[in-house]
Motif scaffolding. Structure first.
Motif, short mmCIF file in Angstrom:
data_model
loop_
_atom_site.label_atom_id
_atom_site.label_comp_id
_atom_site.label_asym_id
_atom_site.label_seq_id
_atom_site.Cartn_x
_atom_site.Cartn_y
_atom_site.Cartn_z
N LYS A 68 0.86 -1.19 0.00
CA LYS A 68 0.00 0.00 0.00
C LYS A 68 0.89 1.24 0.00
O LYS A 68 2.07 1.16 0.32
N SER A 69 0.31 2.36 -0.33
CA SER A 69 1.03 3.63 -0.33
C SER A 69 0.93 4.25 1.06
O SER A 69 -0.14 4.71 1.46
N THR A 70 2.03 4.26 1.76
CA THR A 70 2.08 4.80 3.12
C THR A 70 2.44 6.27 3.06
O THR A 70 3.39 6.65 2.38
N ARG A 71 1.67 7.08 3.78
CA ARG A 71 1.87 8.53 3.72
C ARG A 71 2.16 9.17 5.08
O ARG A 71 1.97 10.36 5.26
N ALA A 96 9.41 -6.09 -2.58
CA ALA A 96 10.40 -6.69 -1.68
C ALA A 96 10.30 -6.03 -0.30
O ALA A 96 10.38 -6.72 0.73
N ALA A 97 10.12 -4.71 -0.27
CA ALA A 97 9.99 -4.01 1.00
C ALA A 97 8.78 -4.53 1.78
O ALA A 97 8.88 -4.80 2.98
N THR A 98 7.66 -4.69 1.09
CA THR A 98 6.46 -5.22 1.74
C THR A 98 6.75 -6.59 2.35
O THR A 98 6.35 -6.87 3.48
N ASP A 130 -0.95 1.30 11.29
CA ASP A 130 -1.24 0.20 10.37
C ASP A 130 -2.63 0.41 9.79
O ASP A 130 -3.58 0.67 10.51
N PHE A 131 -2.72 0.32 8.50
CA PHE A 131 -4.01 0.40 7.84
C PHE A 131 -4.02 -0.63 6.72
O PHE A 131 -2.97 -0.96 6.17
N PRO A 132 -5.18 -1.14 6.39
CA PRO A 132 -5.24 -2.19 5.36
C PRO A 132 -5.00 -1.64 3.96
O PRO A 132 -5.28 -0.46 3.69
N ALA A 133 -4.50 -2.48 3.09
CA ALA A 133 -4.37 -2.11 1.68
C ALA A 133 -5.76 -1.98 1.08
O ALA A 133 -6.70 -2.65 1.49
#
Length: 174
Positions: free
Chosen positions: A11-14, A113-115, A161-164
């Motif tokens: 997901k895009s984390t902001r 890979a990061a995920t 933490d939030f869901p994709a």
């Protein structure tokens, strides 16, 4: 985690914690980017720049916010506090658009890979706009002469933490 799980979970984390990612995590992310399939196997046409200097990251995002405002007339805070920015640059492509296609594949490998290893990310074009036409800033971050930044991503640990999200793209068959 298998590949499909990583794809679904990314997901895009902001919003990022003040913690830097480990050198081990960074090396895994870079290795994944280097494993990307590149058109005509012209790996020498790409360059990966890692920026972890907080002052440089702040300067890049300040200029990115100016570029976004100039483009859309809206001010947005796009510096999410990540401590690592990765920029993929390309030599002039052999075919129109291949620089962006190759850069996108490299970045996608990196964020997946990061995920997989528990590092959050956000793919970003705004830092590229910040570097456009700014040879001095590009040189300070280490973009080689003749290379043009095409895509970037930030990496770190999410503040929450939030869901994709579930996404849908229209598909047709012929």
């Amino acid at each position: 985690m298998n590949t499909l799980e990583a794809i679904a979970k990314r997901k895009s984390t902001r919003s990022y914690k003040a913690e830097q990612i480990s050198e081990e995590s960074l090396q895994i992310i870079i290795k994944a980017g280097c494993a990307a399939p590149i058109a005509l196997a012209k790996y020498e046409s790409l360059h990966i720049t890692v920026v972890q200097d907080e002052g440089l990251i702040a300067e890049i995002f300040e200029k990115a916010e100016e570029a976004v405002f100039a483009a859309i007339g809206v001010r947005r805070n796009i510096n999410y506090g990540a401590k690592t920015l990765v920029i993929v640059s390309s030599l002039p492509p052999h075919r129109v658009g291949m620089d962006y296609a190759n850069g996108g594949i490299v970045i996608e490998n990196m964020v997946l890979a990061a995920t997989d290893i528990g590092v959050d990310s956000c793919i970003m074009g705004a830092p590229i706009a910040a570097l456009a036409g700014k040879a001095d800033l590009s040189a300070r971050v280490g973009i080689p002469d003749g290379f043009t930044p095409v895509l970037g991503a930030v990496f770190g640990y999410a503040t929450e933490d939030f869901p994709a999200k579930e996404h849908s793209i229209t598909v047709n068959r012929a």
